[in-house]
Design an enzyme around this catalytic site. Structure first.
Site, mmCIF file in Angstrom:
data_model
loop_
_atom_site.group_PDB
_atom_site.id
_atom_site.type_symbol
_atom_site.label_atom_id
_atom_site.label_comp_id
_atom_site.label_asym_id
_atom_site.label_seq_id
_atom_site.Cartn_x
_atom_site.Cartn_y
_atom_site.Cartn_z
ATOM 1 C CB ALA A 278 -1.265 106.868 74.475
ATOM 2 C CD GLU B 271 -3.203 94.057 77.974
ATOM 3 O OE1 GLU B 271 -3.170 92.942 78.531
ATOM 4 O OE2 GLU B 271 -4.164 94.438 77.284
ATOM 5 C CE LYS C 170 5.693 97.456 76.131
ATOM 6 N NZ LYS C 170 4.855 98.590 76.589
ATOM 7 C CG ASN D 52 2.466 97.308 82.011
ATOM 8 O OD1 ASN D 52 1.800 96.352 82.382
ATOM 9 N ND2 ASN D 52 2.319 97.853 80.809
#
Length: 376
Positions: A181, A322, A232, A297
Site C-alpha cells: 500500500a 494475515e 504468499k 507478514n
C-alpha cells in the site's frame, strides 16, 4: 461492459485508504482523457462529459473518520498520503453504500463475515463486489469470495433482489498482485490483477481502477488468484524468520522458490490455473511480500526470528499480518486435499509453539531428498 457511477470502499486501513485514492485518481484521469463531444444540432455547444466515479471511503471508527475527513490524512495507517479532495470520507455505512454500484471490501479476512450482514442492509443487489482481503477464514477454510457468497445468499432475501451463492460468486471479483500500500500511495508504478468469473465484469472493474500509476490486468481464475494471495503471506512469514535469524539471500530465495511450488500445488488441487501462479497474483505478489520491509507478514516473521513471542508481535504491530491467522487454515485445507506444504507446516509449528525458530532450518533441510519436479 458495465460502467460504474459510485464506489464504496469499506475498510479504512492502509490498503482500503490507498485503493480509494487509486479509484479517485483513475476516475479523474479517465475524465481528462475522454474527448469532449459536441452537439452539432445545437450549434456546436459542448456536451458535458459523464461525471467521474464518485468514491466513498467508510470506516467504523467515528473519531478517526471525522479526523480523516478534516485533515485529509489517515495518520495511523498511511501517514504520508494526502487524500484527494473529491474522496468522500464517512463513518455512516448507509451513506457510503446507498447508490453504490461498485463495493470494495477492504476489511480484514477474519472480520469480513461479521460485517457482511450490516453491509447487506444497504447493498444494491446488482452491485459489483471486489475483495481486497488476502486470507483464509479460520474455522471454515473458506476463501473470501466464498465467505461473501455464502453470507449474502443467507442474509439477502431473494424476494429483495438477492441471489443464491453462485449468483453472488459471479458478481464478486478479487483484486490481487504486488499491492504494497505505501508504494502505491506514493504512486510507484504497479501492476495488479482483477479476477472474476465474468471477463466483462473483470474488465469493468479494471477500467475503474486504472490510474496513471496503477495498471490492472484481468483473468477468470478467481480460485488461483485468491490462493496465491493468501499463501504468499505464510511464505513471507517464513522468509521474515530467515531474515530475523540473519540467514542470507540463498536461504530466502530457496524459501520463496519452494514456497511458490507448494502454493501452486494447493492452487491446482483446488482448480486454479498454473499460469496464474506464474503471473502477477502468484510470483509477483510472492516476491514483493517476501522481499519488502513494508510487508506486514515479512515484518511479523522477522520479529519471530529475533526471538519475539506471538503476543509481543501482536502488541508491536499496529496492522494485521494475515499470514499469522491464515496459516493454520491453509495447512488444514492442504491436509484435506492431500497436498504437502512443508514450509506452511513449519510456520504453523512455530506459531503454535511446537518448535522454535532455531529448529526451522533443520526441519526444512532434513526432509527426504527428491527430484525438484516431484509433484509433492
Amino acid at each position: 461492459m458495465p460502467t460504474f457511477t459510485k464506489a464504496a470502499v469499506l475498510g479504512a486501513g492502509s490498503w482500503g485508504t490507498t485503493f480509494s485514492k487509486v479509484l479517485v485518481d483513475a476516475a479523474f484521469s479517465d475524465q481528462r482523457s475522454r474527448p469532449t463531444q459536441t452537439d452539432s444540432a445545437s450549434g456546436g455547444a459542448g456536451e458535458h462529459a459523464r461525471a467521474p466515479l464518485e468514491v466513498h471511503l467508510w470506516g467504523r471508527d467515528t473519531e478517526s473518520m471525522t479526523r480523516m475527513a478534516r485533515t485529509r490524512v489517515n495518520q495511523r495507517y498511511v501517514p504520508g498520503l494526502h487524500l484527494p479532495d473529491p474522496l468522500h470520507i464517512t463513518d455512516d455505512l448507509a451513506e457510503a453504500l446507498t447508490g453504490a454500484d461498485l463495493v470494495v471490501l477492504a476489511l480484514p479476512a477474519q472480520v469480513l463475515r461479521s460485517q457482511l450482514p450490516a453491509i447487506a442492509e444497504h447493498l444494491d443487489p446488482k452491485a459489483a463486489l471486489v475483495s481486497l482481503a488476502k486470507g483464509l477464514e479460520q474455522g471454515t477454510g473458506l476463501r473470501m469470495t466464498e465467505v461473501v457468497a455464502q453470507v449474502l445468499a443467507e442474509v439477502f432475501p431473494s424476494e429483495h433482489g438477492g441471489h443464491d451463492s453462485d449468483g453472488w460468486s459471479r458478481q464478486t471479483c478479487v483484486l490481487s498482485g504486488p499491492n504494497l500500500a505505501m508504494e502505491i500511495a506514493d504512486e510507484h508504478p504497479t501492476a495488479s490483477v482483477v479476477a472474476a468469473q465474468d471477463p466483462q465484469l473483470a474488465a469493468a472493474v479494471a477500467k475503474a481502477c486504472a490510474a496513471p500509476y496503477f495498471r490492472p490486468y484481468t483473468n477468470t481464475d478467481v480460485v488461483g488468484t485468491e490462493i496465491a494471495g493468501l499463501t504468499k503471506n505464510v511464505i513471507a512469514v517464513c522468509v521474515g524468520i530467515c531474515e530475523g535469524r540473519h540467514y542470507g539471500d540463498n536461504s530466502k530465495a530457496s524459501i520463496i522458490t519452494r514456497g511458490l511450488a507448494e502454493s501452486t500445488r494447493l492452487a491446482l488441487a483446488l482448480g486454479g490455473k498454473p499460469e496464474t501462479m506464474s503471473g502477477l497474483a502468484g510470483i509477483g505478489d510472492l516476491v514483493a511480500t517476501c522481499s519488502s520491509p513494508l510487508s506486514r507478514n515479512h515484518t511479523a516473521g522477522r520479529l519471530f526470528g529475533q526471538g519475539k513471542s506471538l503476543e509481543q508481535i501482536r502488541e508491536e504491530m499496529t496492522q494485521t499480518a494475515e499470514g499469522l491467522k491464515s496459516a493454520p487454515a491453509v495447512l488444514e485445507l492442504a491436509h484435506q486435499r492431500g497436498v504437502e506444504m512443508p514450509i506452511t507446516q513449519a510456520v504453523v509449528a512455530i506459531l503454535e509453539g511446537h518448535i522454535t525458530v532455531e529448529n526451522l532450518a533443520p526441519l526444512l533441510l532434513g526432509r527426504q531428498l527428491k527430484s525438484e519436479a516431484t509433484p509433492t
